[in-house]
Write a protein that holds these residues in place. Structure first.
Motif, PDB file in Angstrom:
ATOM      1  N   VAL A 488     -29.524 -23.201 -40.104  1.00 49.10           N
ATOM      2  CA  VAL A 488     -28.650 -22.077 -39.742  1.00 49.10           C
ATOM      3  C   VAL A 488     -27.530 -21.921 -40.770  1.00 49.10           C
ATOM      4  CG1 VAL A 488     -26.960 -21.255 -38.057  1.00 49.10           C
ATOM      5  CG2 VAL A 488     -29.177 -22.131 -37.281  1.00 49.10           C
ATOM      6  N   LEU A 489     -26.944 -23.025 -41.192  1.00 53.13           N
ATOM      7  CA  LEU A 489     -25.892 -22.956 -42.204  1.00 53.13           C
ATOM      8  C   LEU A 489     -26.426 -22.355 -43.506  1.00 53.13           C
ATOM      9  CD1 LEU A 489     -24.198 -26.403 -41.568  1.00 53.13           C
ATOM     10  CD2 LEU A 489     -23.115 -24.171 -41.230  1.00 53.13           C
ATOM     11  N   ARG A 490     -27.622 -22.747 -43.880  1.00 53.44           N
ATOM     12  CA  ARG A 490     -28.211 -22.190 -45.104  1.00 53.44           C
ATOM     13  C   ARG A 490     -28.570 -20.712 -44.914  1.00 53.44           C
ATOM     14  NH1 ARG A 490     -32.156 -27.382 -46.661  1.00 53.44           N
ATOM     15  NH2 ARG A 490     -30.460 -28.686 -47.523  1.00 53.44           N
ATOM     16  N   LEU A 491     -29.002 -20.352 -43.714  1.00 54.04           N
ATOM     17  CA  LEU A 491     -29.254 -18.948 -43.400  1.00 54.04           C
ATOM     18  C   LEU A 491     -27.972 -18.128 -43.546  1.00 54.04           C
ATOM     19  CD1 LEU A 491     -30.466 -16.416 -41.948  1.00 54.04           C
ATOM     20  CD2 LEU A 491     -30.112 -17.625 -39.792  1.00 54.04           C
ATOM     21  N   SER A 495     -27.004 -15.030 -46.114  1.00 49.99           N
ATOM     22  CA  SER A 495     -26.576 -13.726 -45.609  1.00 49.99           C
ATOM     23  C   SER A 495     -25.554 -13.078 -46.528  1.00 49.99           C
ATOM     24  CB  SER A 495     -25.980 -13.876 -44.206  1.00 49.99           C
ATOM     25  OG  SER A 495     -26.933 -14.404 -43.305  1.00 49.99           O
ATOM     26  N   PHE A 496     -24.803 -13.897 -47.261  1.00 47.57           N
ATOM     27  CA  PHE A 496     -23.783 -13.356 -48.157  1.00 47.57           C
ATOM     28  C   PHE A 496     -24.374 -12.818 -49.462  1.00 47.57           C
ATOM     29  CE2 PHE A 496     -21.081 -15.500 -45.199  1.00 47.57           C
ATOM     30  CZ  PHE A 496     -19.912 -14.747 -45.208  1.00 47.57           C
ATOM     31  N   GLY A 502     -21.979  -9.602 -45.409  1.00 48.93           N
ATOM     32  CA  GLY A 502     -20.800 -10.459 -45.439  1.00 48.93           C
ATOM     33  C   GLY A 502     -19.625  -9.809 -44.744  1.00 48.93           C
ATOM     34  N   ARG A 503     -19.439  -8.526 -45.005  1.00 52.72           N
ATOM     35  CA  ARG A 503     -18.359  -7.781 -44.350  1.00 52.72           C
ATOM     36  C   ARG A 503     -18.543  -7.787 -42.837  1.00 52.72           C
ATOM     37  NH1 ARG A 503     -15.459  -2.572 -45.891  1.00 52.72           N
ATOM     38  NH2 ARG A 503     -14.827  -1.653 -43.914  1.00 52.72           N
ATOM     39  N   THR A 504     -19.779  -7.567 -42.388  1.00 55.68           N
ATOM     40  CA  THR A 504     -20.035  -7.566 -40.948  1.00 55.68           C
ATOM     41  C   THR A 504     -19.729  -8.923 -40.332  1.00 55.68           C
ATOM     42  OG1 THR A 504     -21.741  -5.867 -41.163  1.00 55.68           O
ATOM     43  CG2 THR A 504     -21.823  -7.234 -39.192  1.00 55.68           C
ATOM     44  N   LEU A 505     -20.166  -9.991 -40.985  1.00 54.33           N
ATOM     45  CA  LEU A 505     -19.938 -11.337 -40.456  1.00 54.33           C
ATOM     46  C   LEU A 505     -18.454 -11.658 -40.334  1.00 54.33           C
ATOM     47  CD1 LEU A 505     -22.657 -13.366 -42.394  1.00 54.33           C
ATOM     48  CD2 LEU A 505     -22.694 -12.721 -39.983  1.00 54.33           C
TER      49      LEU A 505
END
Length: 660
Positions: A488-491, A495-496, A502-505
């Motif tokens: 999950v961390l790598r996912l 995502s960035f 990235g903006r959404t997150l």
């Protein structure tokens, strides 16, 4: 005896701007505003020259809104003389939406003369805001043509009231046609920029409007000119270009520009008030006070004075003056996890997990349907997108168009993900997260995850994050649960690769707290691989922020606390976690490297640095903890501290430049 002054507001798009603006311009625009002034029983507006009708009887029909602008103590005869004077200034050949001559600049000037006030900012700022978009630029000829068309029943200044004119629907029809034409035109035919229409000039003809102009802008520059002045005609185009380059628009900080023709309206009264004895004369203002002046034609000095005014009004962040070459050279590209597993083996392992659990009959889709989606659509997509091309006999590699995901595929796989999350235990979910990890390396996946129609926001990220939080809060992350958290961390790191995602997150009210919780807890995890992935995610978050700050400086907007992604409390939380993670990391140089780089990116150019972050670093003893990595002792297990030269240099720069 005083008389009421009303502002009539019309929407030239007949509601189309409100309904189509987000789709076509990327921002919400509630109307394409046209305004007029109603005073002394007449409606006065600028279009085909200065026009006068009975209230509400212009070709625009009924106003959408009527705004009370107060009362005027000026009598009707004086006002008529003023209109007659500026009529030669506001001529039909000059009208152009978004320029210094348009209906809204005219009404703003007239309101200043009548009341000393100004029209609302949302109307004044619209032309440059709307027309700075490609769609707005495409519609500009339509709007300009509408302004220039003849007006039926126009009265002369001081003449009798005119007969009502029918409501006008030409512009709305033209807008519809423009939308259709734009949709059918090739992409290359669409305008990509419209710099010539930004930063409109304020045309001012009276002292009241000028005083209102100075009160409304922190930094301002004004040219006092004359119609009979040849040097003025030489320097005015340069002044106008500077307004385009240095004026505030689309969130950019800058200087507001005004032009005062002393031969128009009450221009000579205004010139006398400011002791103007020759033209052209330039005055420069800061917070309403004149700071300097310039006389004559000197383009280089004019530009220098404008740049100095911007520097004084909006001083750059103190970090822009620091010598931090190591930090400045750091790549702001995200850290990505691109390793390719054997897709068939991963799918086979995942199917075994699905077969091992008891499947509730109410869950939809069924296990067989899920396997079908995986084996027939998602797995083939992953293999086609990410499998290394086979080598040809001559050593070259076969090339083929790179396949991209499509919304239908991603939506069906997202639904499958939601179902699996409710049935499979956390220790069986890591193949699922790993498939999405790969998919988010595809730009099309990031675009889909940020689309308004995608639910939940962020697509699978919004579905998966709660499970990762649950694993961390349970205190048990061994075996498959550990693999799930790591993936999950790598996912999230991958995502960035999409700046929009990235903006959404980092702005979505549902996603941001969950991401922050996972990141903060993972930075302090006992497993080194998880800490490495968390440090990578921290770097990507910091790099996303840093990219926005650098872009704000480059575009002249300046760094402000209200910028997208900037959040004081959130930055305090993450910086505290990064410093704590650094203090605990005593053996892994790669983690120290990524954490130090993350800290540098969070601190550099932060709008909260001086007042909040700098005192925080002192409380956290960040400088001492980082210095401990450079020597053996409490901060590092190895001899002489961190060994890699580039890591030591980065630590020293952060310690000596950003933590003091």
């Amino acid at each position: 005896m005083s008389a009421p002054v009303k502002l009539y507001v019309y929407d030239l798009s007949n509601g189309m701007a409100r309904s189509l603006s987000v789709q076509l311009t990327g921002r919400q625009i509630d109307g394409i505003w046209h305004t007029s002034i109603v005073v002394f029983g007449r409606e006065i507006f600028y279009g085909q020259g200065v026009n006068i009708t009975g209230p509400g009887q212009s070709h625009h029909g009924r106003p959408l809104q009527i705004i009370d602008m107060g009362e005027t103590a000026i009598d009707k005869e004086t006002f008529n003389e003023y209109l007659e004077d500026i009529r030669e200034h506001y001529t039909a050949d000059k009208v152009r939406y978004g320029s210094d001559f348009n209906c809204n600049s005219f009404t703003n000037d007239v309101v200043g003369f009548l009341t000393g006030g100004s029209i609302p900012d949302f109307i004044k700022d619209l032309p440059s805001d709307f027309l700075s978009t490609p769609f707005g630029a495409a519609l500009r000829p339509t709007i300009d043509a509408m302004y220039r068309r003849p007006v039926q029943g126009q009265a002369s200044i001081g003449g009798p009231a005119v007969a009502p004119a029918p409501a006008d629907s030409q512009l709305a029809a033209s807008l519809v046609q423009s939308v259709a034409n734009r949709a059918q035109a090739p992409l290359s035919a669409h305008p990509t920029e419209s710099s010539s229409i930004t930063a409109p000039m304020h045309v001012i003809t009276n002292p009241a409007s000028f005083n209102s102009f100075l009160k409304s802008h922190r930094a301002a520059a004004a040219i006092f000119t004359s119609q009979t002045c040849p040097p003025c005609r030489m320097i005015e185009p340069i002044f106008e270009r500077l307004a385009e380059e240095k004026g505030p628009h689309d969130g950019r900080q800058g200087v507001a520009f005004a032009k005062v023709d002393i031969d128009v309206g009450l221009g000579r009264n205004l010139a006398a008030e400011w002791n103007i004895r020759a033209t052209p004369t330039f005055y420069f203002f800061l917070d309403g006070h004149k700071v300097t002046e310039l006389k004559g034609v000197d383009a280089a000095e004019l530009r220098a004075q404008i740049d100095l005014l911007i520097y004084e009004a909006y001083p750059p962040h103190p970090h822009t003056r620091l010598g931090i070459p190591i930090i400045q050279k750091m790549s702001l590209n995200p850290i990505l996890f691109t390793q390719l597993p054997a897709v068939d083996n991963m799918v086979s392992k995942f199917f075994s997990f699905i077969d091992e659990v008891s499947w509730p009959p109410t869950v939809n889709p069924t296990p067989d349907q899920i396997k079908s989606v995986i084996s027939k659509s998602f797995a083939p997509y992953l293999k086609a997108r990410f499998t290394t091309p086979k080598a040809l006999p001559n050593g070259a590699k076969a090339s083929a168009p790179l396949i991209s995901s499509i919304p239908a595929l991603l939506q069906s796989w997202s639904q499958v993900t939601a179902a699996l999350m409710t049935v499979l235990p956390a220790d069986a979910l890591f193949p699922l997260a790993d498939m999405w990890r790969l998919a988010f390396l595809d730009p099309a996946t990031g675009s889909w995850a940020t689309a308004p129609s995608t639910s939940p926001s962020g697509g699978p990220i919004g579905i998966i994050l709660p499970n990762a939080t649950e694993v961390l809060e349970s205190g048990s992350s061994k075996g498959g649960r550990r693999n799930f958290l790591l993936t999950v961390l790598r996912l999230l790191c991958n995502s960035f690769s999409s700046p929009a995602l990235g903006r959404t997150l980092l702005t979505d009210s549902a996603l941001k707290p969950k991401l922050t919780s996972v990141l903060v807890q993972s930075l302090l995890h006992e497993d080194a691989s998880i800490r490495t992935a968390a440090a990578s995610l921290a770097f990507n978050v910091g790099a996303w922020l840093q990219n926005g700050r650098v872009e704000a400086i480059r575009n002249g907007r300046g760094i402000q606390p209200h910028m997208v992604g900037e959040d004081e409390e959130w930055q305090v939380e993450l910086i505290s976690a990064i410093v704590e993670a650094l203090s605990r990391e005593v053996a892994n140089e790669e983690i120290v490297h990524r954490l130090t780089a993350s800290l540098a990116l969070f601190l550099r150019l932060s709008p909260f640095y001086d007042e909040q972050l700098k005192p925080l670093l002192e409380v956290l003893q960040a400088q001492e903890k980082l210095q401990g990595k450079l020597r053996r002792g409490d901060g590092w297990e190895g001899d002489g501290g961190v060994g890699k030269k580039e890591v030591r240099q980065l630590i020293e720069e952060v310690v000596n430049k950003l933590c003091v």
